[in-house]
Design an enzyme around this catalytic site. Structure first.
Site, PDB file in Angstrom:
ATOM      1  N   ARG A  57       0.838  -1.204   0.000  1.00  0.00           N
ATOM      2  CA  ARG A  57       0.000   0.000   0.000  1.00  0.00           C
ATOM      3  C   ARG A  57       0.877   1.260   0.000  1.00  0.00           C
ATOM      4  O   ARG A  57       2.099   1.190  -0.109  1.00  0.00           O
ATOM      5  CB  ARG A  57      -0.906  -0.014   1.237  1.00  0.00           C
ATOM      6  N   LYS A  66      -2.924  -7.424   2.376  1.00  0.00           N
ATOM      7  CA  LYS A  66      -2.258  -6.130   2.193  1.00  0.00           C
ATOM      8  C   LYS A  66      -0.908  -6.115   2.901  1.00  0.00           C
ATOM      9  O   LYS A  66      -0.661  -6.873   3.836  1.00  0.00           O
ATOM     10  CB  LYS A  66      -3.144  -5.017   2.736  1.00  0.00           C
ATOM     11  N   CYS A 102     -14.348  -0.504  14.087  1.00  0.00           N
ATOM     12  CA  CYS A 102     -14.231  -1.965  14.059  1.00  0.00           C
ATOM     13  C   CYS A 102     -12.793  -2.317  14.419  1.00  0.00           C
ATOM     14  O   CYS A 102     -11.942  -1.435  14.543  1.00  0.00           O
ATOM     15  CB  CYS A 102     -14.616  -2.507  12.684  1.00  0.00           C
ATOM     16  N   LYS A 161       2.184  -3.249   4.327  1.00  0.00           N
ATOM     17  CA  LYS A 161       2.389  -1.833   4.634  1.00  0.00           C
ATOM     18  C   LYS A 161       3.838  -1.557   5.022  1.00  0.00           C
ATOM     19  O   LYS A 161       4.439  -2.309   5.787  1.00  0.00           O
ATOM     20  CB  LYS A 161       1.457  -1.401   5.766  1.00  0.00           C
TER      21      LYS A 161
END
Length: 574
Positions: free
Chosen positions: A151, A218, A484, A220
């Site tokens: 990302r 993903k 969340c 990072k």
């Protein structure tokens, strides 16, 4: 585990998302057809999954969901677009394009994310292509802003050491470019590029780093420049800590295996901090990043997505195994880690003169939301500044904004425009509010269980009354809220944090390290605002009376016995 014992990738059938990626022909799927379908404003779920790799999520306005259902209408589908900005840096021209697109195709606002990217909400399906093409025309992209790839690469927006910032930012940009997907699908779908006929014989060449199924989840990356840990480097899958000697960049300590997300009620999921494994020179950084990504590609869990992040790969196989595998793929070994020191992870507001003689103005922006309000025309003010500014804009990891590299000749005009439009460094606000961060949550995020961006300001209003009574108004306490447990606002690193459990109800966590080097721990579960205030009031008063010199709130609640210190995500739930 013996060093010569070969680890096997995890078994189990691939998840449904792995099948979608495998059959997508490098992220094409049926997107061209479904985007042009005039019958619905939404997309089938398989195409929605693929759309994430192109930088967009399909959402609907949950405030309207029940009413539309009663009227037998489909949900009010809209799309969130996320725009990659390595290190959070954008030109004034790019800022103006984002502003214009938000007015023309979005909901009239922009949001600065916790990963230093732009986010635009409310884009209709019919306007996605026009919006993405306009973004591309200004030399930005939405490709890989979401999805199972690397990302947006974060880096410290340092307004002080101009030369160091420029150098570290440049490495962040290079890493971002190097790890960007190579599929032609993005150009074909959004930019009317010539369709590339896929040859099965050349499949490995299309995505030389990711391969045809990309990463398990993903990934990072963040680059920190001590003494500031504003990028929360230990929350990153892969973190690089700049090492300076005589104010010159000599290399980076390498941290691996951080991550914030978890699932309520599932102790096999947890936030985790990265661990430092060594030091590399600047010219070795891209090699380290690529080989780390390929290890996660080959060994990450492709069967159970909630256990697919890199932190679980390392915790499952062991740090020693990872270092051995990394060294084998590199063909050289990391050096021993160097000394460094962090003293904060927040932003430093107001005007600061850089070492290059230019000025930087860091503005406080609640939850990163850029819009106009009565008496506070933030969006208009930034638009007018962008029209005359010759430097750059820097989105900070705390959702604030630095108007950077302002010349002395332009400083007075920028200051006038800021004052006219109510733009502020937040000096009149409590330190708690200036240290707050939240995710979007309701009404647009489909994962949200509770409010965050819309609720945190009013909760802080009430907490400020307690802080004023306790004499703590100017005490920096890191407070974070998410709707969340996915961790978008890095809540596991808040000295006080709230993670949504249901409408109006939150799990409350205490005790993270002020500089982002220790996870917090749950103190109370499933509580409402009344219990939040009743719980925090006596703790804050006690902190005011009993804290040691320079003792931060997160350290105090551990010393006072409210929660135990968390040494690793592996004991986060103990």
């Amino acid at each position: 585990m013996a060093n010569n014992e070969k680890v096997k990738p995890i078994g189990g059938p691939p998840s449904d998302v792995e099948h979608i990626k495998s059959e997508s022909n490098y992220l094409r799927g049926a997107l061209v057809e479904t985007l042009s379908n005039p019958i619905t404003g939404g997309l089938p779920e398989d195409d929605n999954r693929l759309l994430k790799f192109h930088g967009s999520y399909m959402q609907d306005d949950r405030d309207l969901r029940n009413e539309r259902e009663r009227q037998k209408l489909e949900p009010a589908f809209q799309f969130m677009l996320r725009v990659v900005a390595p290190g959070g840096v954008a030109t004034p021209e790019q800022w103006l394009v984002m502003d214009d697109l938000a007015q023309k195709y979005g909901n009239g606002t922009l949001r600065l994310t916790t990963r230093q990217a732009f986010q635009m909400h409310g884009v209709l399906k019919w306007n996605l292509k026009k919006t993405i093409r306009s973004i591309n025309d200004t030399l930005m992209t939405t490709l890989a802003a979401c999805g199972d790839v690397n990302r947006n690469v974060m880096s410290n927006p340092n307004p002080y050491q101009s030369e160091v910032h420029a150098e570290v930012y440049e490495w962040a940009r290079k890493v971002s470019d190097h790890l960007s997907p190579r599929t032609p699908a993005y150009h074909e779908i959004w930019l009317d590029g010539e369709k590339v006929v896929d040859s099965l014989g050349d499949r490995a060449e299309v995505e030389p780093i990711y391969g045809p199924v990309y990463l398990p989840r993903k990934f990072k990356i963040g680059l920190a420049v001590p003494p500031s840990n504003d990028v929360d480097v230990f929350s990153q899958d892969l973190g690089f800590i700049a090492i300076l000697e005589n104010d010159k960049l000599v290399g980076f300590n390498v941290s691996v295996g951080g991550g914030m997300g978890m699932t309520h009620g599932d102790t096999s999921t947890y936030p985790q901090l990265g661990r430092i494994i060594g030091f590399c020179r600047p010219d070795q950084l891209i090699d380290v990043a690529e080989k780390t990504v390929t290890i996660q590609r080959d060994y990450g869990n492709r069967s159970v997505r909630k256990n697919a992040r890199f932190k679980y790969t390392i915790d499952r196989h062991g740090l020693e195994w990872f270092v051995d595998e990394l060294h084998e793929r590199l063909g050289w070994q990391l050096e021993a880690a160097r000394e460094y020191h962090f003293d904060h992870n927040g932003d430093r507001y107001g005007w600061v003169k850089g070492t290059n003689g230019k000025w930087n103005l860091t503005l406080y922006i609640q939850s990163g939301r850029i819009h106009d309000q009565e008496g506070y025309t933030l969006m208009t003010g930034l638009r007018e500044i962008a029209k005359i500014h010759t430097g750059d804009f820097r989105l900070t990891p705390n959702q604030n904004l630095t108007i950077a590299n302002v010349t002395s000749a332009k400083k007075r005009k920028v200051a006038e425009l800021a004052k006219q439009n109510g733009l502020t460094d937040g000096a009149h606000l409590s330190a708690l509010r200036r240290s707050s961060m939240s995710c979007v949550a309701l009404p647009t995020c489909g994962l949200a269980m509770a409010e965050a961006e819309r609720y945190l300001p009013s909760l802080v209003d009430k907490l400020e009354l307690v802080l004023d009574e306790a004499g703590l108004r100017d005490e920096e306490i890191v407070i974070r809220m998410t709707g969340c447990p996915n961790g978008c606002a890095r809540p596991a690193l808040g000295e006080i944090s709230f993670i949504g459990k249901g409408p109006g109800r939150y799990n409350m966590y205490l005790g993270a390290g002020f500089t982002g080097d220790r996870l917090n721990k749950m103190y109370k579960e499933n509580i409402d605002e009344k219990e939040i205030l009743e719980t925090l009031e006596p703790i804050l008063h006690r902190y005011s009376k009993e804290r040691l010199h320079s003792e931060h709130f997160g350290d105090f609640v551990i010393r006072a016995g409210y929660v135990k210190a968390v040494s690793s995500g592996l004991n986060f739930h103990d």
